[in-house]
Write a protein that holds these residues in place. Structure first.
Motif, PDB file in Angstrom:
ATOM      1  N   LEU A 229      -2.602   1.325  11.256  1.00 30.15           N
ATOM      2  CA  LEU A 229      -3.712   1.010  10.642  1.00 30.15           C
ATOM      3  C   LEU A 229      -4.952   1.964  10.114  1.00 30.15           C
ATOM      4  O   LEU A 229      -5.446   1.798   9.058  1.00 30.15           O
ATOM      5  CB  LEU A 229      -4.376  -0.025  11.795  1.00 30.15           C
ATOM      6  N   MET A 230      -4.911   2.963  10.781  1.00 30.80           N
ATOM      7  CA  MET A 230      -5.766   4.041  10.463  1.00 30.80           C
ATOM      8  C   MET A 230      -5.439   4.663   9.259  1.00 30.80           C
ATOM      9  O   MET A 230      -6.178   5.215   8.248  1.00 30.80           O
ATOM     10  CB  MET A 230      -5.928   5.069  11.608  1.00 30.80           C
ATOM     11  N   THR A 231      -4.037   4.770   9.058  1.00 28.56           N
ATOM     12  CA  THR A 231      -3.478   5.166   7.881  1.00 28.56           C
ATOM     13  C   THR A 231      -3.804   4.144   6.602  1.00 28.56           C
ATOM     14  O   THR A 231      -4.167   4.849   5.486  1.00 28.56           O
ATOM     15  CB  THR A 231      -1.937   5.583   8.044  1.00 28.56           C
ATOM     16  N   VAL A 232      -3.506   3.224   6.684  1.00 32.59           N
ATOM     17  CA  VAL A 232      -3.843   2.053   5.776  1.00 32.59           C
ATOM     18  C   VAL A 232      -5.355   1.983   5.301  1.00 32.59           C
ATOM     19  O   VAL A 232      -5.438   1.928   4.315  1.00 32.59           O
ATOM     20  CB  VAL A 232      -3.369   0.748   6.534  1.00 32.59           C
ATOM     21  N   VAL A 233      -6.431   2.187   6.214  1.00 34.46           N
ATOM     22  CA  VAL A 233      -7.681   2.089   5.901  1.00 34.46           C
ATOM     23  C   VAL A 233      -8.268   3.394   5.304  1.00 34.46           C
ATOM     24  O   VAL A 233      -9.318   3.413   4.949  1.00 34.46           O
ATOM     25  CB  VAL A 233      -8.567   1.691   6.849  1.00 34.46           C
ATOM     26  N   GLY A 234      -7.228   4.548   5.450  1.00 36.69           N
ATOM     27  CA  GLY A 234      -7.861   5.676   4.878  1.00 36.69           C
ATOM     28  C   GLY A 234      -8.469   6.866   5.819  1.00 36.69           C
ATOM     29  O   GLY A 234      -9.065   7.446   5.316  1.00 36.69           O
ATOM     30  N   ALA A 235      -8.287   6.523   6.883  1.00 36.06           N
ATOM     31  CA  ALA A 235      -9.021   7.291   7.960  1.00 36.06           C
ATOM     32  C   ALA A 235      -8.513   8.671   7.963  1.00 36.06           C
ATOM     33  O   ALA A 235      -7.435   8.839   8.072  1.00 36.06           O
ATOM     34  CB  ALA A 235      -8.970   6.895   9.618  1.00 36.06           C
ATOM     35  N   PRO A 236      -9.314   9.850   8.091  1.00 33.71           N
ATOM     36  CA  PRO A 236      -8.781  11.289   8.367  1.00 33.71           C
ATOM     37  C   PRO A 236      -7.627  11.277   9.580  1.00 33.71           C
ATOM     38  O   PRO A 236      -7.741  10.519  10.525  1.00 33.71           O
ATOM     39  CB  PRO A 236      -9.914  11.908   8.727  1.00 33.71           C
TER      40      PRO A 236
END
Length: 430
Positions: free
Chosen positions: A60-67
């Motif tokens: 999910l963090m990857t999908v929303v572009g989180a560092p």
């Protein structure tokens, strides 16, 4: 009557008649309480699986572009964040005779945080979305810690000795089967589409609210209290258990050495993602984790009621084998197939499930009343600190060499296995 019938089907006749280590006045309530606690645990475990920081939240963090740096914080925050405050939480909880309300509160906190995550990621992107997830995960972890302390105390007062491991095992198996079905659905989806995660988060949040409503039906007898004792002062006093209680100290040391059974899996997933970054990778790893839970936790639970010490030893051996095989394969081969990674993940997950069931049952059987609450809060707080330390050490080693961090966890798992032989067999103690 339905609860009693199902209870008798799940628990063998000899164990069902037993009423060990709980008040006599609570014996007639055992079937209903067992079923209520069981189904609450199933809902809780399923919610945990649908929001796993090792798989779902990482993707999910990857999908929303989180560092990427924020992604690395997920597992330490969720695990240590729920454990660190338990020293104070345990001292506070022990002032109250009825403790199921603390579990209900903790479950509502977790459900609210997960629903808030769904709202946040539907409106935010990048570092803002990552920060929202991290912040809510911190609050979520506090609710999780509250549930951890309260559950072991309530379960210790309502479920007889000799049935506790079976309850944990049945809950893990059922939730594992349900998660397996979800993971097959996930394999068929495109994991880079946000709505897939929104569905998982919303369903998980509703599961925690349902668990809270169900757990309110537990018929709990009033237990020991400490009246007006200062919670923080009591918390510091409880730390002395590590010095004065040899049996408890040995358990905490063994548990600390076996942390690698949980912490090595993110590195396995990282290696697999580097070599097999396909759309279905997340679904297959979630399927592997849920399959491990489905096929092993019931067996681990039944075995833990006979000897939780032996379960810890056997499970530690499986975790050691998994770490060793992963390190050898990574050292000898340029590329490992996804199937091999999934099989190793399955082996490590089965070993970790056994370690968890074994140590939970062991801790429940070690003591009763406020002493059990003290054991839970002290051990979890100490492990929370060690999680941060071991996490930092393993991250530093991983910067240098992924192979080195695999051998590091192999060494700690070996030490944990050897130390487990020092533990007393508390399951058969009267």
């Amino acid at each position: 009557m339905a609860a009693k019938t199902i209870y008798q089907l799940l628990i063998n006749e000899e164990d069902a008649r037993a009423c060990r280590d709980i008040p006599d006045s609570a014996c007639t309530k055992v079937p209903k309480n067992f079923m209520v606690v069981l189904f609450s645990q199933i809902l809780l475990s399923l919610g945990d699986s649908l929001t796993s920081p090792k798989t779902v939240l990482t993707w999910l963090m990857t999908v929303v572009g989180a560092p990427p740096a924020m992604v690395a914080l997920l597992v330490p925050i969720r695990e240590s964040g729920s454990m660190l405050p338990q020293l104070a939480i345990g001292a506070w909880v022990r002032r109250y005779a009825i403790r199921k309300t603390f579990w209900i509160t903790g479950s509502i906190i977790q459900g609210s945080c997960v629903l808030a995550m769904a709202f946040a990621v539907s409106h935010l992107r990048g570092a803002a979305a990552g920060s929202a997830i991290i912040g809510l995960l911190i609050l979520f972890s506090l609710g999780r810690g509250l549930c951890s302390v309260a559950m072991k105390d309530v379960q210790g007062k309502t479920v007889p000795k000799g049935q506790r491991g079976q309850l944990i095992g049945i809950a893990g198996t059922v939730s594992g089967v349900l998660t397996l079905l979800v993971s097959f659905w996930l394999v068929a989806q495109e994991p880079n589409i946000l709505w897939v995660y929104l569905v998982l988060l919303i369903v998980a949040g509703l599961l925690w609210f349902s668990a809270a409503a169900l757990f309110s039906q537990v018929q709990e007898k009033a237990g020991e209290t400490d009246g007006g004792v200062n919670a923080l002062q009591q918390a510091w006093q409880n730390l002395s258990l590590l010095k004065t209680d040899l049996h408890f100290r040995q358990f905490v040391i063994c548990r600390a050495l076996l942390l690698g059974s949980a912490l090595v899996t993110p590195f396995l997933v990282l290696l697999a993602q580097q070599q097999h970054n396909t759309g279905q990778t997340l679904g297959w790893f979630l399927a592997s984790a849920s399959l491990a839970s489905a096929i092993s936790t019931f067996i681990w639970g039944k075995a833990a009621d006979r000897s939780s010490r032996n379960v810890i030893i056997i499970a530690a051996g499986l975790a050691l084998l998994g770490c060793g095989l992963l390190a050898v394969l990574h050292m000898m081969l340029q590329e490992v197939t996804l199937v091999v990674y999934l099989l190793l993940f399955l082996l490590l997950s089965i070993g970790h499930a056994g370690v968890r069931v074994g140590r939970k049952t062991y801790l429940l059987d070690m003591a009763s009343g406020n002493k059990r609450t003290d054991y839970v809060s002290v051990s979890n707080s100490v492990i929370g600190v060690l999680l941060l330390i071991v996490g930092a050490v393993s991250s530093a080693i991983a910067w240098w060499s992924l192979l080195a961090v695999l051998w590091f966890f192999f060494a700690t798992s070996l030490a944990g296995l050897l130390y487990a032989f020092k533990l007393l067999d508390v399951s058969n103690a009267s």
